[in-house]
Design an enzyme around this catalytic site. Sequence first.
Site, mmCIF file in Angstrom:
data_model
loop_
_atom_site.group_PDB
_atom_site.id
_atom_site.type_symbol
_atom_site.label_atom_id
_atom_site.label_comp_id
_atom_site.label_asym_id
_atom_site.label_seq_id
_atom_site.Cartn_x
_atom_site.Cartn_y
_atom_site.Cartn_z
ATOM 1 N N PHE A 1 0.887 -1.201 0.255
ATOM 2 C CA PHE A 1 0.074 -0.258 -0.309
ATOM 3 C C PHE A 1 0.803 0.997 -0.429
ATOM 4 O O PHE A 1 2.377 1.215 1.123
ATOM 5 C CB PHE A 1 -0.765 0.165 1.446
ATOM 6 C CG PHE A 1 -1.976 1.389 1.580
ATOM 7 C CD1 PHE A 1 -2.824 1.451 0.862
ATOM 8 C CD2 PHE A 1 -0.996 2.372 2.178
ATOM 9 C CE1 PHE A 1 -3.159 2.880 1.027
ATOM 10 C CE2 PHE A 1 -1.648 3.794 2.065
ATOM 11 C CZ PHE A 1 -2.952 4.038 1.608
ATOM 12 N N GLU A 2 0.502 2.124 -1.041
ATOM 13 C CA GLU A 2 1.390 3.129 -1.266
ATOM 14 C C GLU A 2 0.611 4.185 -1.720
ATOM 15 O O GLU A 2 -0.027 4.146 -2.175
ATOM 16 C CB GLU A 2 3.172 3.342 -2.166
ATOM 17 C CG GLU A 2 4.288 3.372 -1.194
ATOM 18 C CD GLU A 2 4.763 2.750 -2.543
ATOM 19 O OE1 GLU A 2 5.184 2.478 -3.671
ATOM 20 O OE2 GLU A 2 5.886 2.606 -1.507
ATOM 21 N N ILE A 3 0.247 5.583 -0.951
ATOM 22 C CA ILE A 3 0.016 6.903 -1.802
ATOM 23 C C ILE A 3 1.249 7.817 -1.999
ATOM 24 O O ILE A 3 1.943 7.707 -0.757
ATOM 25 C CB ILE A 3 -1.813 7.368 -1.922
ATOM 26 C CG1 ILE A 3 -2.392 5.990 -0.988
ATOM 27 C CG2 ILE A 3 -1.504 8.848 -2.182
ATOM 28 C CD1 ILE A 3 -3.772 6.980 -0.822
ATOM 29 N N HIS B 1 12.310 1.605 -1.177
ATOM 30 C CA HIS B 1 11.151 3.336 -0.481
ATOM 31 C C HIS B 1 11.509 3.598 0.996
ATOM 32 O O HIS B 1 11.440 4.813 0.753
ATOM 33 C CB HIS B 1 9.875 3.025 -1.004
ATOM 34 C CG HIS B 1 9.657 2.748 -2.110
ATOM 35 N ND1 HIS B 1 8.400 1.874 -2.771
ATOM 36 C CD2 HIS B 1 10.464 2.219 -3.538
ATOM 37 C CE1 HIS B 1 8.385 1.939 -3.728
ATOM 38 N NE2 HIS B 1 9.505 2.138 -4.686
#
Length: 432
Positions: free
Chosen positions: A319-321, A356
């Site tokens: 999950f990443e925004i 990341h």
Amino acid sequence: MAGGSGRIVRYLVVALVCVTIFYFVSTSSLSSYAQPLAEQAAGKFSWDKPSTPSNKDTSKTDYDAIADAFHSKPSDATNKEPDTKPLGSTTPNITPLTPSELSPPAPGERVNATFVTLARNTDIWEIARSIRQIEDRFNRNYNYDWVFLNDKPFDDTFKKVTTSLVSGKTHYGEIPVEHWSFPSWIDQKKAEAVREDMRRRKIIYGDSVSYRHMCRFESGFFFRHPLLKQFEYYWRVEPSVELYCDVHYDPFRYMKDNKKKYSFVLSLYEYVETIPTLWDSTKKFIKAHPEHIAADNSMPFLSDDGGETYNKCHFWSNFEIGNLDWLRSKAYIDFFESLDKDGGFFYERWGDAPVHSIAAGLLLNKDEIHFFNDIAYYHIPFTHCPTGEDLRLKLRCHCNPSDNFDWKGYSCTSRFFDLNKLAKPEGWMDQV
Ligand SMILES: Nc1nc2c(ncn2[C@@H]2O[C@H](COP(=O)(O)OP(=O)(O)O)[C@@H](O)[C@H]2O)c(=O)[nH]1
Ligand SMILES: [Mg+2]
């Protein structure tokens, strides 16, 4: 003899009466059980119309009435289909509604943003589940686009199904081979020996070549794909994830208005066997490029000794925004290229999550990273279920709060709160 023949006549009369009674019984009451069973065995069902059409409306079953109600258009009244049509053709006529008919668009300006999914054709039904949840809980009101990327061409089924599920536009892209292959400087023999060793040590995905290409692609290339160049923000979605609560505002808008560059819902400690030298490479980068290190960085999230060693904390990147321009910045590209030259994607099994996370922790200021408590999420095996009953009820959540991973010992989310001097949500202590 007369007595004997009289007895014979009496026997004959009794026998005749018995046969007559048996005849009536077998042609009347018995048939009422036997006939439907025989018909069912021949493939008929109780709601079938009689084979000889009847003019009486009362011959219609409830099933017919329901099917007719679905079917009937005004013109149907005078143009009835024959009674003998096969059962399958009673499926109601389906006219798909446009997304705005299903659910009116939320007010407000959209951000230049997209969902992005890396997937194989075989992931279709797992990604379909994820899309359906994102659409139901959020995107049917916002209609953001969705970019799908694959190292092979997407097949027709994948495109058809995903296009039907996504309320925004869908885009399908193939990954250039340079972004999904061994760079020239990798020693193939050494990489193969590592895979064999990890296979013997049963390290998850340790013997997989494609998993390594995937991790390297997600670390250094997805945001440079031509289909993503037009967008400023992305929301990464993987197959088989769950969204447990309504998303009652636009998270892209939140990111943009609050100048956030990276966000997460789950954090944890990385499996050390997959990244033994990642921190050495990071320290090398810090020395070579001090200009890229943010003044108000999150080093205490990553290291307990001022940067000497890595504590393995990372944001879970399935999950990443995030902000694509940040990933395309010189600082991030320099970081990725420095790691890539060291070869750890192939000589170890570096994941895109620690890559990341270390980048976000060092290249961004603390207040550019956001924790979305209100986006409830599951990716096997961890759940983020929002802390706070009031919030869960308002957002119509269906997760079990006791599954929430945030405050458990193997989560790093407490560290994030402490470092940023954030007040933990009420009720967090009950979930430790
Ligand atoms: N096109 C493509 N996508 C892949 C491949 N391997 C993994 N993925 C995708 O990469 C993401 C991460 O893979 P996944 O199997 O979920 O790994 P995990 O979450 O670490 O267990 C998912 O979106 C997968 O669909 C591959 O070989 N080709
Ligand atoms: Mg996954």
